[in-house]
Write an enzyme that holds these catalytic residues in place. Structure first.
Site, short mmCIF file in Angstrom:
data_model
loop_
_atom_site.label_atom_id
_atom_site.label_comp_id
_atom_site.label_asym_id
_atom_site.label_seq_id
_atom_site.Cartn_x
_atom_site.Cartn_y
_atom_site.Cartn_z
N SER A 144 0.85 -1.19 0.00
CA SER A 144 0.00 0.00 0.00
C SER A 144 0.89 1.25 0.00
O SER A 144 0.42 2.36 -0.23
CB SER A 144 -0.93 0.01 1.22
OG SER A 144 -0.21 -0.27 2.40
N ASP A 184 5.82 -6.87 2.72
CA ASP A 184 4.99 -7.36 1.61
C ASP A 184 5.87 -7.72 0.41
O ASP A 184 6.77 -6.95 0.05
CB ASP A 184 4.03 -6.25 1.17
CG ASP A 184 2.58 -6.65 1.30
OD1 ASP A 184 2.30 -7.85 1.50
OD2 ASP A 184 1.73 -5.76 1.21
N GLU A 226 -9.04 -9.93 3.68
CA GLU A 226 -9.43 -8.54 3.34
C GLU A 226 -10.77 -8.49 2.62
O GLU A 226 -10.99 -9.20 1.63
CB GLU A 226 -8.32 -7.91 2.46
CG GLU A 226 -8.66 -6.48 2.06
CD GLU A 226 -7.48 -5.69 1.51
OE1 GLU A 226 -6.34 -6.20 1.51
OE2 GLU A 226 -7.72 -4.55 1.07
#
Ligand code: KIV
Length: 287
Positions: free
Chosen positions: A47, A85, A184
């Site tokens: 993100s 990530d 998610e």
């Protein structure tokens, strides 16, 4: 003093029912603040692409971007478990390359675990990472790296067969040895069933309060990302407003000549000032 949170702590938290807290961070100072506040884990999410680098999607984030930011976070936060990530295309081809890339996030970035998106289609990679002793977090449901394939950022698992597929994927990842699973943007009932059925702790984001823990993108939680935030986000502190107001105060103080004041300035000693005056006078009279 706080104890270092490890992958073992995560398992213990699930067993004892302590909710796991996780937030994203991308820099030294924020990571240090999250650590001081007592967060269990910091995710250096891709993100990064949206909230730090200003991209529309996460698919433009590179290995170099991730390593750069994970290293800064690892320097700032000593107690939380640091998860890095794996960016888009760093684990989608050759399995050996995926292991090498995960290893770089650990060796060069100083992450303690890696996260990757997907279900049954990435089992070979998860198996290889576990064999290489790299702790893995799975990520199912809305997986932003698949945005083009999914046709947008949509809630996943609303249809019975999709919910069942998510449950199967969760079980397969659990059996392959992920030590935690991010879920998610799925209906609460689906997240609850998965949480009951897997051994590893589940970390929800837009998945209701039924998971073993919760993760939020810190810029969403602090109100410092104003582009567009999903409906499941709660702004816990309007840091964005604080930054804007502080900037306005700075501009005003500079424009009025009030900043810096005398205390915020350096001064030459009295004796030195006198001597300098003399020197300055002599030089001027020689002109
Ligand atoms: O990249 C990220 O920040 C994430 C979280 C939203 C789970 O994957």
């Amino acid at each position: 003093m706080r104890k270092k949170v490890t992958t073992r702590s995560f398992q213990k938290f699930k067993e004892t029912g302590k909710k796991i807290t996780m937030m994203t961070a991308y820099d030294y100072s924020t990571a240090k603040l999250l650590d001081e506040a007592g967060i269990d884990s910091i995710l250096v999410g891709d993100s990064l692409g949206n909230v730090i680098l200003g991209y529309e999607d996460t698919i433009y984030v590179t290995m170099e971007d991730m390593i750069h930011h994970i290293r800064a976070v690892a320097k700032g936060a000593k107690n939380p478990l640091i998860i890095g990530d794996m960016p888009y295309l760093s684990y989608h081809g050759d399995v050996n390359e995926a292991v090498r890339n995960a290893g770089r996030l650990i060796q060069e970035g100083h992450a303690q675990a890696v996260k990757l998106e997907g279900g049954r289609e990435i089992l070979d990679v998860v198996n290889a990472l576990v064999r290489a002793k790299i702790p893995v977090v799975g990520h199912i449901g809305l997986t932003p790296q698949s945005v083009n394939q999914m046709g947008g950022y949509l809630i996943q698992g609303k249809k019975a067969e999709d919910a069942q597929r998510l449950l199967e994927d969760a079980k397969l990842l659990d059996e392959a040895g992920v030590f935690a699973l991010v879920i998610e943007c799925v209906p609460k009932q689906v997240a609850e069933k998965i949480t009951e059925e897997v051994k590893c702790p589940t970390i929800g984001i837009g998945a209701g309060n039924v998971t073993d823990g919760q993760v939020l993108v810190s810029n969403d939680a602090f109100g410092t990302y104003s582009d567009k935030s999903p409906s499941f986000v709660r702004v816990f502190g309007n840091v964005g407003e604080v930054i804007k107001n502080s900037t306005k105060s700075f501009i005003e103080a500079v424009e009025k000549g009030e900043f810096p004041n005398d205390k915020e300035s350096f001064h030459i000693g009295e004796q030195e000032a006198e001597e300098w005056c003399k020197l300055y006078g002599e030089q001027n009279s020689n002109k």
